[in-house]
Design a protein around this motif. Sequence first.
Motif, PDB file in Angstrom:
ATOM      1  N   GLN A  80       0.851  -1.190   0.000  1.00 14.79           N
ATOM      2  CA  GLN A  80       0.000   0.000   0.000  1.00 14.79           C
ATOM      3  C   GLN A  80       0.891   1.246   0.000  1.00 14.79           C
ATOM      4  OE1 GLN A  80      -3.981  -0.611   2.484  1.00 14.79           O
ATOM      5  NE2 GLN A  80      -2.216  -0.954   3.808  1.00 14.79           N
TER       6      GLN A  80
ATOM      7  N   LEU B 105      -9.942   5.548   5.020  1.00 12.02           N
ATOM      8  CA  LEU B 105     -10.715   4.361   5.389  1.00 12.02           C
ATOM      9  C   LEU B 105     -11.930   4.198   4.483  1.00 12.02           C
ATOM     10  CD1 LEU B 105     -10.594   4.594   9.291  1.00 12.02           C
ATOM     11  CD2 LEU B 105      -9.322   3.007   7.811  1.00 12.02           C
TER      12      LEU B 105
ATOM     13  N   GLY C   7     -11.044   2.427   1.239  1.00 11.16           N
ATOM     14  CA  GLY C   7     -10.558   1.052   1.217  1.00 11.16           C
ATOM     15  C   GLY C   7      -9.172   0.818   1.755  1.00 11.16           C
TER      16      GLY C   7
ATOM     17  N   ASP D 111      -6.359  -0.250   4.220  1.00  7.42           N
ATOM     18  CA  ASP D 111      -6.365  -1.264   5.275  1.00  7.42           C
ATOM     19  C   ASP D 111      -5.362  -0.874   6.359  1.00  7.42           C
ATOM     20  OD1 ASP D 111      -6.355  -3.445   6.912  1.00  7.42           O
ATOM     21  OD2 ASP D 111      -5.904  -4.915   5.356  1.00  7.42           O
TER      22      ASP D 111
ATOM     23  N   ALA E 210      -4.647  -2.320   9.047  1.00  5.40           N
ATOM     24  CA  ALA E 210      -4.032  -3.473   9.708  1.00  5.40           C
ATOM     25  C   ALA E 210      -2.735  -3.895   9.028  1.00  5.40           C
ATOM     26  CB  ALA E 210      -5.014  -4.646   9.738  1.00  5.40           C
ATOM     27  N   ARG E 211      -2.503  -3.396   7.807  1.00  9.74           N
ATOM     28  CA  ARG E 211      -1.300  -3.763   7.056  1.00  9.74           C
ATOM     29  C   ARG E 211      -0.368  -2.567   6.935  1.00  9.74           C
ATOM     30  NH1 ARG E 211      -4.563  -4.909   2.715  1.00  9.74           N
ATOM     31  NH2 ARG E 211      -2.905  -4.267   1.307  1.00  9.74           N
TER      32      ARG E 211
ATOM     33  N   CYS F 137       2.146   0.237   5.436  1.00 11.18           N
ATOM     34  CA  CYS F 137       2.073   0.997   4.200  1.00 11.18           C
ATOM     35  C   CYS F 137       3.326   1.865   4.091  1.00 11.18           C
ATOM     36  CB  CYS F 137       0.827   1.878   4.179  1.00 11.18           C
ATOM     37  SG  CYS F 137       0.828   3.161   5.466  1.00 11.18           S
TER      38      CYS F 137
END
Length: 296
Positions: free
Chosen positions: A97, A165, A168, A170, A172-173, A175
Amino acid sequence: MTRRRLDNRASWTAQVCAAQRAAETLQPSEIRRLDDPYARHFVVHPVLRAAQFHPLAARAFISMIDRQSPNLHTFIVLRVRYVEDVYRAALDDGIDQIVLLGAGFDTTSLRWAASSVTVFEVDAPSTLSDKRTLLDAHLPSPADNARTVWVPCDFEHDQLQQRLLDCGFDPARPCVVAWIGVTMFLTREAIAATLADLAALCAPHSRLVLDYIDEDVVTEASRWAGARRVARSVARRGEPYRTGFTQEGIVFLLAQHGFACTDHARAPSLAQRYTSTSDNPAKGDDWLTVCAARRN
């Protein structure tokens, strides 16, 4: 204080930076410091376009910038190389990302189209609208790239976290966030608010790369004449410089929001890293810095 340009037209500075990247791309291979074949599509002003008609015209354009502010062009084109190194290292670590804060006419999503990375382009609605129109006109396929996500946002008024957000992103990952050519145009409050949003958004091991100007450039007290000229120029265009930092100041601010600085580079050190010319950029102005950081 000069009034801030409202979102009724795309950023002039974004177009000038695209013109500089396009002009550098036209230089002979033995002296070319950056290859950005897409930048020319975002140069629409007649004067700036004139510099793209021939390599000699492009050289004259670069020389004009160098006379007005020595080292400015070097910094503009080589910070792209620096940011790409940050991307490459992040992608090698499995990060997929990329968030471009103040994306302007950045061409990352085009140059990395073949990769598996998702690029979130965040900028003022007017600049994103102009960018998408130009992409549709010149490069219809990349403009529809499913891995490019457009995120309209005004850093002074909108909540970055919610905007991303909703589009889309994320959290939790990890970037990699690129915040290039933006901080100097924002208030300290807006910068702090954006960093707070990033602290909440970015998972551990995320990367951040940003650039900033010296504090005294904002008050036109810089010892560099070129810096004073550029500050007056952007103010006349309705995009005044508002905030600068010392290296210690930016390290402290980033640490307050959970980011540890890992590297700093100014124009002379960028030239040493990425060029093999006999030019001595240390003789030029030295008031811009790009730095990299990691989320703790």
